[in-house]
Motif scaffolding. Structure first.
Motif, PDB file in Angstrom:
ATOM      1  N   VAL A 194       0.859  -1.183   0.000  1.00  0.00           N
ATOM      2  CA  VAL A 194       0.000   0.000   0.000  1.00  0.00           C
ATOM      3  C   VAL A 194       0.897   1.235   0.000  1.00  0.00           C
ATOM      4  CG1 VAL A 194      -1.780   1.291   1.229  1.00  0.00           C
ATOM      5  CG2 VAL A 194      -1.816  -1.220   1.239  1.00  0.00           C
ATOM      6  N   GLY A 195       1.006   1.901  -1.152  1.00  0.00           N
ATOM      7  CA  GLY A 195       1.840   3.095  -1.277  1.00  0.00           C
ATOM      8  C   GLY A 195       3.055   2.848  -2.138  1.00  0.00           C
ATOM      9  N   GLY A 196       3.106   3.466  -3.304  1.00  0.00           N
ATOM     10  CA  GLY A 196       4.266   3.353  -4.185  1.00  0.00           C
ATOM     11  C   GLY A 196       5.223   4.506  -3.995  1.00  0.00           C
ATOM     12  N   GLY A 197       5.623   4.735  -2.747  1.00  0.00           N
ATOM     13  CA  GLY A 197       6.496   5.848  -2.421  1.00  0.00           C
ATOM     14  C   GLY A 197       7.937   5.437  -2.229  1.00  0.00           C
ATOM     15  N   THR A 198       8.652   6.172  -1.363  1.00  0.00           N
ATOM     16  CA  THR A 198      10.086   5.970  -1.190  1.00  0.00           C
ATOM     17  C   THR A 198      10.400   4.544  -0.781  1.00  0.00           C
ATOM     18  OG1 THR A 198      10.217   8.283  -0.475  1.00  0.00           O
ATOM     19  CG2 THR A 198      12.153   6.898  -0.099  1.00  0.00           C
ATOM     20  N   ALA A 199       9.792   4.054   0.300  1.00  0.00           N
ATOM     21  CA  ALA A 199      10.065   2.697   0.776  1.00  0.00           C
ATOM     22  C   ALA A 199       9.261   1.651   0.010  1.00  0.00           C
ATOM     23  CB  ALA A 199       9.765   2.595   2.268  1.00  0.00           C
TER      24      ALA A 199
ATOM     25  N   VAL B 168       3.898  -9.555  -6.884  1.00  0.00           N
ATOM     26  CA  VAL B 168       3.800  -8.371  -6.035  1.00  0.00           C
ATOM     27  C   VAL B 168       2.871  -7.347  -6.678  1.00  0.00           C
ATOM     28  CG1 VAL B 168       5.087  -6.494  -4.930  1.00  0.00           C
ATOM     29  CG2 VAL B 168       6.156  -8.739  -5.208  1.00  0.00           C
ATOM     30  N   GLY B 169       1.964  -6.810  -5.870  1.00  0.00           N
ATOM     31  CA  GLY B 169       1.089  -5.735  -6.325  1.00  0.00           C
ATOM     32  C   GLY B 169       1.298  -4.480  -5.517  1.00  0.00           C
ATOM     33  N   VAL B 170       1.303  -3.332  -6.192  1.00  0.00           N
ATOM     34  CA  VAL B 170       1.480  -2.039  -5.530  1.00  0.00           C
ATOM     35  C   VAL B 170       0.295  -1.146  -5.871  1.00  0.00           C
ATOM     36  CG1 VAL B 170       2.941   0.006  -5.275  1.00  0.00           C
ATOM     37  CG2 VAL B 170       3.991  -2.232  -5.729  1.00  0.00           C
ATOM     38  N   LEU B 171      -0.302  -0.578  -4.854  1.00  0.00           N
ATOM     39  CA  LEU B 171      -1.393   0.382  -5.025  1.00  0.00           C
ATOM     40  C   LEU B 171      -0.901   1.772  -4.669  1.00  0.00           C
ATOM     41  CD1 LEU B 171      -4.014  -1.904  -3.341  1.00  0.00           C
ATOM     42  CD2 LEU B 171      -4.310  -1.005  -5.650  1.00  0.00           C
ATOM     43  N   GLU B 172      -0.940   2.686  -5.631  1.00  0.00           N
ATOM     44  CA  GLU B 172      -0.481   4.056  -5.428  1.00  0.00           C
ATOM     45  C   GLU B 172      -1.623   5.016  -5.729  1.00  0.00           C
ATOM     46  OE1 GLU B 172       0.834   7.675  -4.972  1.00  0.00           O
ATOM     47  OE2 GLU B 172       1.959   5.924  -4.245  1.00  0.00           O
ATOM     48  N   ALA B 173      -1.875   5.934  -4.783  1.00  0.00           N
ATOM     49  CA  ALA B 173      -3.001   6.853  -4.932  1.00  0.00           C
ATOM     50  C   ALA B 173      -2.780   7.892  -6.015  1.00  0.00           C
ATOM     51  CB  ALA B 173      -3.283   7.547  -3.598  1.00  0.00           C
TER      52      ALA B 173
ATOM     53  N   GLY C 135       6.601   7.195  -6.552  1.00  0.00           N
ATOM     54  CA  GLY C 135       7.848   7.713  -5.993  1.00  0.00           C
ATOM     55  C   GLY C 135       7.628   8.450  -4.691  1.00  0.00           C
ATOM     56  N   GLY C 136       6.357   8.828  -4.425  1.00  0.00           N
ATOM     57  CA  GLY C 136       6.026   9.477  -3.163  1.00  0.00           C
ATOM     58  C   GLY C 136       6.826  10.744  -2.943  1.00  0.00           C
ATOM     59  N   THR C 137       7.239  10.954  -1.716  1.00  0.00           N
ATOM     60  CA  THR C 137       7.965  12.174  -1.379  1.00  0.00           C
ATOM     61  C   THR C 137       9.369  12.182  -1.971  1.00  0.00           C
ATOM     62  OG1 THR C 137       6.639  12.376   0.635  1.00  0.00           O
ATOM     63  CG2 THR C 137       8.649  13.661   0.554  1.00  0.00           C
ATOM     64  N   SER C 138       9.889  11.023  -2.390  1.00  0.00           N
ATOM     65  CA  SER C 138      11.189  11.018  -3.071  1.00  0.00           C
ATOM     66  C   SER C 138      11.102  11.716  -4.424  1.00  0.00           C
ATOM     67  CB  SER C 138      11.712   9.588  -3.256  1.00  0.00           C
ATOM     68  OG  SER C 138      11.012   8.892  -4.271  1.00  0.00           O
TER      69      SER C 138
ATOM     70  N   LEU D 113       5.391  -8.139 -11.307  1.00  0.00           N
ATOM     71  CA  LEU D 113       5.277  -6.871 -10.581  1.00  0.00           C
ATOM     72  C   LEU D 113       4.216  -6.011 -11.250  1.00  0.00           C
ATOM     73  CD1 LEU D 113       6.199  -4.737  -8.530  1.00  0.00           C
ATOM     74  CD2 LEU D 113       8.029  -4.093 -10.120  1.00  0.00           C
ATOM     75  N   HIS D 114       3.174  -5.675 -10.497  1.00  0.00           N
ATOM     76  CA  HIS D 114       2.064  -4.898 -11.045  1.00  0.00           C
ATOM     77  C   HIS D 114       1.830  -3.668 -10.170  1.00  0.00           C
ATOM     78  CE1 HIS D 114       1.090  -8.199 -13.762  1.00  0.00           C
ATOM     79  NE2 HIS D 114       1.212  -9.005 -12.737  1.00  0.00           N
ATOM     80  N   VAL D 115       1.866  -2.496 -10.792  1.00  0.00           N
ATOM     81  CA  VAL D 115       1.634  -1.237 -10.091  1.00  0.00           C
ATOM     82  C   VAL D 115       0.363  -0.608 -10.640  1.00  0.00           C
ATOM     83  CG1 VAL D 115       2.506   1.080  -9.648  1.00  0.00           C
ATOM     84  CG2 VAL D 115       4.093  -0.868  -9.665  1.00  0.00           C
ATOM     85  N   LEU D 116      -0.569  -0.338  -9.746  1.00  0.00           N
ATOM     86  CA  LEU D 116      -1.835   0.304 -10.134  1.00  0.00           C
ATOM     87  C   LEU D 116      -1.849   1.731  -9.596  1.00  0.00           C
ATOM     88  CD1 LEU D 116      -4.597  -0.086 -11.520  1.00  0.00           C
ATOM     89  CD2 LEU D 116      -5.519  -0.707  -9.269  1.00  0.00           C
ATOM     90  N   PRO D 117      -1.712   2.732 -10.480  1.00  0.00           N
ATOM     91  CA  PRO D 117      -1.749   4.130 -10.016  1.00  0.00           C
ATOM     92  C   PRO D 117      -3.180   4.607  -9.838  1.00  0.00           C
ATOM     93  CG  PRO D 117      -1.393   4.068 -12.373  1.00  0.00           C
ATOM     94  CD  PRO D 117      -1.456   2.629 -11.923  1.00  0.00           C
ATOM     95  N   ASP D 118      -3.316   5.790  -9.260  1.00  0.00           N
ATOM     96  CA  ASP D 118      -4.622   6.428  -9.060  1.00  0.00           C
ATOM     97  C   ASP D 118      -5.586   5.509  -8.308  1.00  0.00           C
ATOM     98  OD1 ASP D 118      -3.962   8.841 -10.577  1.00  0.00           O
ATOM     99  OD2 ASP D 118      -3.996   7.516 -12.327  1.00  0.00           O
ATOM    100  N   ALA D 119      -5.037   4.731  -7.397  1.00  0.00           N
ATOM    101  CA  ALA D 119      -5.830   3.772  -6.619  1.00  0.00           C
ATOM    102  C   ALA D 119      -5.658   4.072  -5.137  1.00  0.00           C
ATOM    103  CB  ALA D 119      -5.395   2.338  -6.914  1.00  0.00           C
TER     104      ALA D 119
END
Length: 614
Positions: free
Chosen positions: A24-29, A47-52, A102-105, A241-247
């Motif tokens: 939960v969160g595709g940011g720095t960590a 692996v799945g990543v949910l990024e808002a 990338g979050g705050t990075s 590896l799957h990244v879902l943005p705007d989620a």
């Protein structure tokens, strides 16, 4: 602006994919954990990543170093703000946080520093095994590739390093800038004249003194190196590896099994629809110090009084969730003062480029053709001082004798740290531009800003939900300058501000400073007579440095009585749920936290893989 083409996945497909791990969160960590888990054991782990936020991998607003700060308050920023702060005359402060892959990075100022040995040893002393300096160093090195400066560059710009303490093949490139602003040329000599020596190995466990900082920038393109460009972009072709943005994640799904709670997935929204996705092994929260506690509380994990007031059913009672907020003003975010000085009109900095299209075009051409000039520059002149170096002895004795009664193990260790002259508890930074939201620049004038940042604040704050909806921003209450500890914070800031101004009145930096314009100077006394009172100005102008930590802290020896996660970052009272971001840090560090958050991601990934075995 265009968007790089990369593999995409629909929300419907994402929700029906069998994931081993959900992040939960595709940011720095978060992207660190995703990259390391998805590369392990071939492609057997999904692996799945949910990024808002959006992906936006090629926006110059993010990627051009010299445009640092322009994205704050815009589409890539969550635009949080604090509740009114009595200690700051009732002001609310903006709290920028990255809302983009990338979050705050992807929003920060690319400062690449590391804390002191004592910073991390304090975490281990609390009972968090493996989190001391020796345990963290391999992960610091794993994330980094140091690009060494030439002997000539070292001589001209004090760009020193010790290869023993740097990585050689990590995803994040750490480099020294090609060019530096005019104030940087005078920084080391000025601080040396005030007794702060140049630190030629500030990554070796002590960053006390003056140094030219490394930056997280690609050495070839001179563009920002974020977790998105360094950990995701090289690996976006991985089929596992799957990244879902705007989620936007609403909550973690918890199931009761044999009298215990187990995390099985998350509920999220994307494109105006709601979805559920499952995790076969673990859910890993990497939503940051603001939103990791928010998601825990929305999932039923937290203080029963807060949850019930928001209409959330209590699953795991833990009053530490969202507490222990520290921000470089101590256990809250960093407290920053920004004094503005007028400089010669022929200097060119970021403010001048934003005001003059001709200058901006010339700077853009220099950046495009040779990756040099103002658009390639970053603020790199840093200095860390102990309290004993900048506060008169009688006043410091008074401060140390009036430290608040230590009620917790964290308080006891922090109190002990205040007597340690090896800790750089105050950071100083000077560079071109008006960095204050309270001072209005005059056209045609050039400004420089002296920043002073308190690293180990004594006041503590909190972050909590106010409703059952993820769309309602949490209440952020750093409690700046409140309580007995806050009063001492204020006293420390007031005395250390005198030293900040003294830096600007000391040669050779003083040779390019015409006058101080904010706060306006009523007199210009000699150094021996200098006793200016900055207290009212600090109260009305102090802001945050955007380094919040501690809201899901490791509990150490005291476990759930003192924290939210154990030393392996597992949430107390829930199986298969971890937190891996700045929120797990139990005490703040005397440093910008970016490199430390990357190391937390690296360490978390290794622990997860070790815990699950082959």
């Amino acid at each position: 602006m265009t968007t790089l083409k990369d593999p995409s996945i629909t929300p419907s497909t994402f929700s029906t994919t069998r994931f081993d791990y959900l992040i939960v969160g595709g940011g720095t960590a978060g992207l660190v954990v995703a990259a390391r888990l998805s590369e392990a054991r071939g492609s057997s782990i999904t692996v799945g990543v949910l990024e808002a936020g959006p992906k936006s991998l090629d926006d110059p607003l993010i990627n051009v170093p010299g445009r640092f700060g322009e994205s704050l308050g815009g589409q890539y920023d969550w635009r949080f703000e604090t509740v009114p702060q009595p200690g700051l005359n009732g002001r609310r402060l903006l709290w920028p946080r990255g809302r983009v892959l990338g979050g705050t990075s992807a929003l920060n100022f690319m400062t690449w520093t590391r804390g002191n040995r004592e910073d991390y040893d304090a975490w281990e002393e609390l009972g968090n095994e493996g989190w001391g300096w020796d345990g963290m160093l391999p992960f610091f090195k794993r994330t980094e590739t140091l690009h060494q400066s030439s002997p000539k560059h070292q001589s001209q710009h004090q760009s020193h390093f010790n290869t023993e303490f740097h990585g050689t093949d990590g995803p994040i490139s750490s480099i020294y800038s090609k060019d530096f602003s005019a104030p940087h040329q005078h920084w080391h000599a000025t601080l040396n004249n005030l007794g702060l020596e140049t630190n030629k190995s500030h990554f070796s466990g002590s960053n006390l003194g003056a140094f030219t900082t490394l930056t997280s920038v690609d050495p070839d393109t001179r563009t920002r190196a974020s977790s998105a460009t360094a950990y995701y972009l090289p690996n976006l072709g991985r089929s596992n590896l799957h990244v879902l943005p705007d989620a936007t994640v609403h909550r973690v799904l918890l199931e009761g099994r044999d009298d215990e709670w187990v995390a099985t997935g998350v509920a999220y929204a994307c494109g105006g629809q709601e979805f559920v996705v499952r995790a076969a092994r673990e859910v890993i929260l990497c939503a940051g110090s603001v939103q990791s506690p928010q998601v825990l509380e929305l999932s039923g994990i937290g203080n029963p009084e807060i949850l019930e007031a928001a209409g959330i059913s209590v699953k795991v009672a833990n009053s530490n969730v969202g507490e222990n907020l520290q921000e470089h003003m101590r256990n809250n975010q960093l407290s920053v003062t920004a004094a503005i000085y007028e400089l010669p009109s022929d200097l060119i900095g970021p403010d001048e480029l934003r005001a003059d299209s001709v200058l901006a075009a010339a700077a853009q051409e220099a950046y495009k053709t040779s990756q040099s000039g103002v658009y390639a520059m970053l603020p790199c002149a840093l200095g860390y001082a102990s309290l004993s170096q900048v506060i008169p002895s009688p006043k410091l004795r008074w401060i140390l004798s009036n430290l608040p009664t230590a009620e917790t193990s964290r308080d006891k260790i922090l109190s002990k740290q205040f007597t340690n002259s090896k800790r750089g508890q105050i950071e100083y930074l000077f560079d071109l531009g008006n960095w204050s939201p309270y001072f209005k620049s005059e056209p045609g004038r050039v400004y420089g800003t002296m920043l002073m940042m308190l690293q180990l604040p004594l006041s503590k704050g909190s972050i909590h939900i106010t409703s059952s909806s993820i769309n309602d921003k949490p209440a952020i209450d750093p409690k700046y300058f409140e309580g007995p500890g806050g009063e001492l914070d204020f006293s420390i800031m007031s005395y250390c501000q005198r030293f900040a101004d003294k830096i600007c009145r000391t040669s050779p930096l003083s040779s390019i400073i015409q006058k101080r314009v904010y706060p306006p100077e009523s007199f210009f006394p000699s150094p021996s007579e200098y006793k200016e009172d900055f207290t009212s100005w600090i109260r009305s102008s102090c802001i945050t440095d955007w380094h919040p930590i501690g809201t899901c802290a490791m509990g150490g020896h005291e476990g759930i009585k003192a924290g939210v996660v154990d030393a392996r970052l597992r949430v107390y009272g829930v199986k298969r749920l971890r937190v891996a971001d700045a929120s797990v840090m139990p005490l703040h560090i005397c440093s910008h936290p970016q490199a430390t958050v990357y190391a937390i991601g690296e360490k978390a990934a290794e622990m997860i893989l070790n815990d699950w075995g082959s």
